[in-house]
Write a protein that holds these residues in place. Structure first.
Motif, short mmCIF file in Angstrom:
data_model
loop_
_atom_site.label_atom_id
_atom_site.label_comp_id
_atom_site.label_asym_id
_atom_site.label_seq_id
_atom_site.Cartn_x
_atom_site.Cartn_y
_atom_site.Cartn_z
N ALA A 352 21.03 -9.02 -37.26
CA ALA A 352 21.33 -8.36 -35.99
C ALA A 352 22.17 -7.12 -36.24
CB ALA A 352 22.09 -9.32 -35.08
N SER A 353 22.03 -6.12 -35.36
CA SER A 353 22.77 -4.88 -35.56
C SER A 353 22.94 -4.18 -34.22
CB SER A 353 22.02 -3.98 -36.54
OG SER A 353 22.79 -2.85 -36.90
N LEU A 354 24.10 -3.56 -34.04
CA LEU A 354 24.47 -2.95 -32.77
C LEU A 354 25.06 -1.58 -33.01
CD1 LEU A 354 25.11 -3.25 -29.65
CD2 LEU A 354 27.32 -4.19 -30.37
N SER A 355 24.48 -0.56 -32.35
CA SER A 355 25.06 0.78 -32.36
C SER A 355 25.80 0.99 -31.05
CB SER A 355 23.96 1.84 -32.50
OG SER A 355 24.50 3.16 -32.38
N VAL A 356 27.05 1.41 -31.15
CA VAL A 356 27.86 1.58 -29.95
C VAL A 356 28.60 2.92 -29.99
CG1 VAL A 356 29.76 0.25 -31.00
CG2 VAL A 356 29.68 0.52 -28.53
N PRO A 357 28.53 3.69 -28.91
CA PRO A 357 29.24 4.97 -28.88
C PRO A 357 30.73 4.75 -28.63
CG PRO A 357 28.13 4.60 -26.79
CD PRO A 357 27.75 3.44 -27.68
N LEU A 358 31.55 5.64 -29.14
CA LEU A 358 32.98 5.55 -28.87
C LEU A 358 33.23 5.91 -27.41
CD1 LEU A 358 34.67 7.08 -32.03
CD2 LEU A 358 33.68 4.81 -31.68
N PRO A 359 34.11 5.19 -26.72
CA PRO A 359 34.29 5.42 -25.28
C PRO A 359 34.71 6.84 -24.93
CG PRO A 359 35.36 3.37 -25.97
CD PRO A 359 34.93 4.07 -27.22
N ASP A 360 35.52 7.46 -25.79
CA ASP A 360 36.00 8.81 -25.49
C ASP A 360 35.21 9.90 -26.20
OD1 ASP A 360 36.84 8.06 -27.99
OD2 ASP A 360 38.86 8.90 -27.81
#
Length: 396
Positions: A352-360
């Motif tokens: 499994a793998s997840l790409s997540v943008p930084l909130p700011d």
């Protein structure tokens, strides 16, 4: 109140994420949603996923008039949960590409970075979400085709483990690497949608590890800075493991072996498809003509890497890396050869793998990669890390 289907049509006129919206939108909108947890939501679907009565093209021109006789099981599940479906989101031809610049159906525009690629092959899905026309969409991911567009468009991209979401009714590219995936505007929305398919409780005890090999892969300064920030957040939460070597990972050799094996498998799955472009045919010919000893050597390398990744995952580690070594690239230029350097690991391992943008800083993203069955845990871990990232630091 603005009609959501009119909003989709307006967004498509600007960002061109639908293959043939004038034909597909009227049919999509006539299928009313039902009761359930997704009531009132429209979920986008990449064009290699069958939607009953719509052209099931997978970005291939010769399939324009090949209508899907029934919904893919994953689409049927979405409808049963109350969702309406937006079909025929543009993708690279046959999913064998990395720019969503399709010679038959057009080029997808990146809503987050005008003039830059939306990534591929699920670029239409990413752009539809990034434009604000949708909150959620389905894509497919063979060596990063969900997570790379998500990163380029500043949204969330989840590749569950192989088999976690059914691939029936999805035109295959490279069996064994292929997986369905989710793209969404926020972590909570992706988490809620994934929970419809998997109610596995979040696994505890996971720790974040930066692989030693990161130092040997040329990365943009902003990509490394994003990893450093998230690593510091993991430190503050007591969730960081010491950096360590992923046994068997030789990044350049891995890149070549994975791409070669993808082309070899695709040369078999797409052999009977007529009307493919010269570019796709070249990739298929390359795969079909690989010397047996070269393919065998590549397979051994990938098997050794699977074992090495398995050892890391068995120790409770989640790999923290950039999603891609650098950001998106201008339209009309060649995609970077190394853009799947990090994303390919999960497909090779079946994890499994997840790409997540930084909130700011949404155009800076990081990726968390773990074992099969850690999807819910990765989503929960990402939320914890992003919250810690934005929390004010307190003096000791």
């Amino acid at each position: 109140m603005t009609d959501p289907w009119d909003q989709i049509a307006r967004a498509d006129a600007t960002y061109r994420f639908l293959e043939a919206g004038a034909r597909s939108l009227p049919r999509d909108r006539e299928h009313a949603g039902g009761a359930g947890p997704l009531a009132g939501q429209i979920i986008g679907v990449k064009s290699n996923i069958a939607v009953a009565g719509q052209a099931w093209t997978a970005g291939i021109a010769a399939r324009r008039d090949r209508l899907a006789p029934q919904d893919a099981p994953i689409v049927a599940q979405l409808r049963a949960a109350g969702a309406q479906i937006l079909s025929r989101l543009i993708m690279d031809e046959a999913a064998l590409g990395a720019a969503s610049d399709n010679p038959h159906f057009g080029r997808v525009e990146n809503p987050a970075q005008p003039g830059q690629s939306a990534g591929g092959s699920s670029g239409g899905s990413a752009a539809a979400v990034a434009s604000g026309a949708l909150r959620l969409a389905l894509g497919s991911d063979t060596l990063g085709s969900v997570r790379i567009p998500a990163a380029y468009c500043g949204i969330v991209g989840l590749k569950p483990a192989r088999g976690a979401m059914p691939l029936d009714g999805v035109l295959p590219l490279a069996p064994g690497f292929d997986a369905l995936g989710l793209l969404g505007a926020t972590l909570p929305e992706v988490s809620a949608l994934y929970a419809l398919f998997d109610q596995t409780p979040a696994k505890g005890g996971l720790r974040v590890m930066i692989p030693d090999q990161l130092a040997g892969i040329p990365c943009a300064p902003e990509a490394l800075a994003a990893v450093a920030r998230v690593a510091a957040a993991a430190d503050r939460l007591g969730l960081r493991a010491p950096a360590g070597l992923v046994p068997g990972w030789e990044p350049e050799e891995t890149r070549r072996a994975a791409f070669s094996e993808l082309c070899a498998r695709a040369s078999e799955t797409l052999a009977a498809e007529p009307g493919l472009s010269q570019s796709v045919r070249r990739s298929l010919d390359f795969g079909a003509q690989l010397p047996p000893d070269q393919r065998a050597a590549g397979a051994r390398h990938l098997a050794d890497l699977r074992d090495g990744l398995g050892a890391c995952f068995d120790a409770g580690f989640v790999l923290l890396t950039p999603t891609t070594p650098s950001g998106s690239f201008p339209h009309g230029t060649r995609p970077p050869r190394d853009q799947a350097s990090f994303t390919a690991l999960a497909n090779i391992a079946g994890g499994a793998s997840l790409s997540v943008p930084l909130p700011d800083d949404p155009l800076s993203s990081v990726m968390l990669t773990g074992a099969a069955g850690t999807e819910t845990a990765l989503l929960a871990l990402a939320r914890e890390l992003m919250d810690a990232l934005m929390a004010p630091e307190t003096s000791p």
